[in-house]
Design a protein around this motif. Structure first.
Motif, PDB file in Angstrom:
ATOM      1  N   UNK A   1     -10.829  53.261-118.416  1.00 20.07           N
ATOM      2  CA  UNK A   1      -9.742  52.746-117.584  1.00 20.07           C
ATOM      3  C   UNK A   1     -10.221  52.336-116.187  1.00 20.07           C
ATOM      4  N   UNK A   2     -11.447  52.695-115.832  1.00 21.27           N
ATOM      5  CA  UNK A   2     -12.003  52.299-114.527  1.00 21.27           C
ATOM      6  C   UNK A   2     -12.222  50.797-114.518  1.00 21.27           C
ATOM      7  N   UNK A   3     -11.878  50.179-113.406  1.00 17.56           N
ATOM      8  CA  UNK A   3     -12.056  48.728-113.298  1.00 17.56           C
ATOM      9  C   UNK A   3     -13.529  48.350-113.440  1.00 17.56           C
ATOM     10  N   UNK A   4     -14.429  49.126-112.833  1.00 16.57           N
ATOM     11  CA  UNK A   4     -15.840  48.757-112.937  1.00 16.57           C
ATOM     12  C   UNK A   4     -16.368  48.936-114.353  1.00 16.57           C
ATOM     13  N   UNK A   5     -15.823  49.877-115.112  1.00  8.24           N
ATOM     14  CA  UNK A   5     -16.220  50.030-116.516  1.00  8.24           C
ATOM     15  C   UNK A   5     -15.725  48.834-117.317  1.00  8.24           C
ATOM     16  N   UNK A   6     -14.520  48.380-117.055  1.00  8.89           N
ATOM     17  CA  UNK A   6     -13.995  47.192-117.743  1.00  8.89           C
ATOM     18  C   UNK A   6     -14.844  45.965-117.409  1.00  8.89           C
ATOM     19  N   UNK A   7     -15.299  45.878-116.144  1.00 11.46           N
ATOM     20  CA  UNK A   7     -16.181  44.774-115.762  1.00 11.46           C
ATOM     21  C   UNK A   7     -17.518  44.865-116.498  1.00 11.46           C
ATOM     22  N   UNK A   8     -18.050  46.078-116.640  1.00 15.09           N
ATOM     23  CA  UNK A   8     -19.306  46.277-117.369  1.00 15.09           C
ATOM     24  C   UNK A   8     -19.145  45.862-118.826  1.00 15.09           C
ATOM     25  N   UNK A   9     -18.002  46.169-119.427  1.00 12.86           N
ATOM     26  CA  UNK A   9     -17.777  45.765-120.812  1.00 12.86           C
ATOM     27  C   UNK A   9     -17.837  44.243-120.956  1.00 12.86           C
ATOM     28  N   UNK A  10     -17.365  43.526-119.947  1.00 16.70           N
ATOM     29  CA  UNK A  10     -17.376  42.060-119.991  1.00 16.70           C
ATOM     30  C   UNK A  10     -18.755  41.493-119.653  1.00 16.70           C
ATOM     31  N   UNK A  11     -19.494  42.180-118.770  1.00 14.93           N
ATOM     32  CA  UNK A  11     -20.816  41.708-118.343  1.00 14.93           C
ATOM     33  C   UNK A  11     -21.612  42.917-117.849  1.00 14.93           C
ATOM     34  N   UNK A  12     -22.568  43.388-118.628  1.00 15.24           N
ATOM     35  CA  UNK A  12     -23.301  44.603-118.256  1.00 15.24           C
ATOM     36  C   UNK A  12     -24.352  44.413-117.163  1.00 15.24           C
ATOM     37  N   UNK A  13     -24.566  43.183-116.724  1.00 11.51           N
ATOM     38  CA  UNK A  13     -25.540  42.963-115.642  1.00 11.51           C
ATOM     39  C   UNK A  13     -24.922  43.424-114.330  1.00 11.51           C
ATOM     40  N   UNK A  14     -25.602  44.347-113.653  1.00  9.37           N
ATOM     41  CA  UNK A  14     -25.075  44.954-112.430  1.00  9.37           C
ATOM     42  C   UNK A  14     -26.179  45.029-111.386  1.00  9.37           C
ATOM     43  N   UNK A  15     -25.774  45.437-110.188  1.00  6.57           N
ATOM     44  CA  UNK A  15     -26.722  45.830-109.144  1.00  6.57           C
ATOM     45  C   UNK A  15     -26.295  47.198-108.652  1.00  6.57           C
ATOM     46  N   UNK A  16     -27.275  48.011-108.250  1.00  7.04           N
ATOM     47  CA  UNK A  16     -27.000  49.330-107.703  1.00  7.04           C
ATOM     48  C   UNK A  16     -27.746  49.432-106.372  1.00  7.04           C
ATOM     49  N   UNK A  17     -27.027  49.855-105.321  1.00  7.67           N
ATOM     50  CA  UNK A  17     -27.678  50.103-104.038  1.00  7.67           C
ATOM     51  C   UNK A  17     -27.953  51.598-103.945  1.00  7.67           C
ATOM     52  N   UNK A  18     -29.239  51.927-103.917  1.00 10.10           N
ATOM     53  CA  UNK A  18     -29.687  53.319-103.851  1.00 10.10           C
ATOM     54  C   UNK A  18     -30.501  53.475-102.568  1.00 10.10           C
ATOM     55  N   UNK A  19     -30.093  54.410-101.723  1.00  8.18           N
ATOM     56  CA  UNK A  19     -30.792  54.678-100.457  1.00  8.18           C
ATOM     57  C   UNK A  19     -30.986  53.391 -99.660  1.00  8.18           C
ATOM     58  N   UNK A  20     -29.967  52.540 -99.653  1.00 10.83           N
ATOM     59  CA  UNK A  20     -29.993  51.331 -98.847  1.00 10.83           C
ATOM     60  C   UNK A  20     -30.698  50.140 -99.471  1.00 10.83           C
ATOM     61  N   UNK A  21     -31.222  50.272-100.681  1.00  9.84           N
ATOM     62  CA  UNK A  21     -31.969  49.179-101.336  1.00  9.84           C
ATOM     63  C   UNK A  21     -31.283  48.780-102.642  1.00  9.84           C
ATOM     64  N   UNK A  22     -31.107  47.472-102.829  1.00  7.94           N
ATOM     65  CA  UNK A  22     -30.453  46.950-104.035  1.00  7.94           C
ATOM     66  C   UNK A  22     -31.438  46.821-105.190  1.00  7.94           C
ATOM     67  N   UNK A  23     -30.959  47.185-106.401  1.00  9.40           N
ATOM     68  CA  UNK A  23     -31.733  47.081-107.634  1.00  9.40           C
ATOM     69  C   UNK A  23     -30.869  46.400-108.684  1.00  9.40           C
TER      70      UNK A  23
END
Length: 131
Positions: free
Chosen positions: A66-88
């Motif tokens: 039911x999370x919006x970001x999970x629904x977005x992942x279902x539509x497109x699993x390509x993501x970015x994650x910012x960890x300790x100030x750096x994007x991956x």
């Protein structure tokens, strides 16, 4: 899902959307998950708690599918994650067979306590990070 569970999710989601998330997005070392909006196609950034383990980043969604970001992942699993100030860049995987409560024990304590306390449908998410 019961009426009280729906109500709980609505209240918590409203608080996060209008108060907590706008503040947390501005914190320089807050971990952020960026998905692509399934309808708009625009980047959607959500503060999350989790932990990098090797080339993967692990988190637990407190509202599961039911999370919006999970629904977005279902539509497109390509993501970015910012960890300790750096994007991956990475690819997100929803893991319904993983035990999210056990997973929370290996993630940052404060966030895990909040997810357990407020969550209504926990779901483990793994992001396989590129390079």
């Amino acid at each position: 899902m019961s009426g009280s569970t729906d109500r709980k999710q609505r209240v918590i989601s409203r608080f996060q959307r209008h108060l907590a998330n706008p503040v947390n997005r501005r914190l320089p070392f807050q971990t952020l998950l960026e998905t692509t909006g399934r309808t708009s196609g625009l980047p959607r950034t959500t503060p999350v708690g989790g932990r990098r383990v090797g080339d993967s980043f692990w988190l637990v969604s407190e509202f599961g599918y039911r999370s919006q970001y999970v629904r977005n992942i279902q539509a497109d699993p390509r993501v970015r994650v910012r960890i300790a100030g750096r994007w991956h860049r990475g690819t997100a995987h929803l893991l319904p067979d993983d035990d999210p409560v056990a997973r929370l024990r290996s993630l940052p304590r404060f966030n895990s306590m909040a997810v357990r306390a407020f969550g209504t449908g926990l779901l483990t998410v793994r992001v396989d990070l590129e390079g």
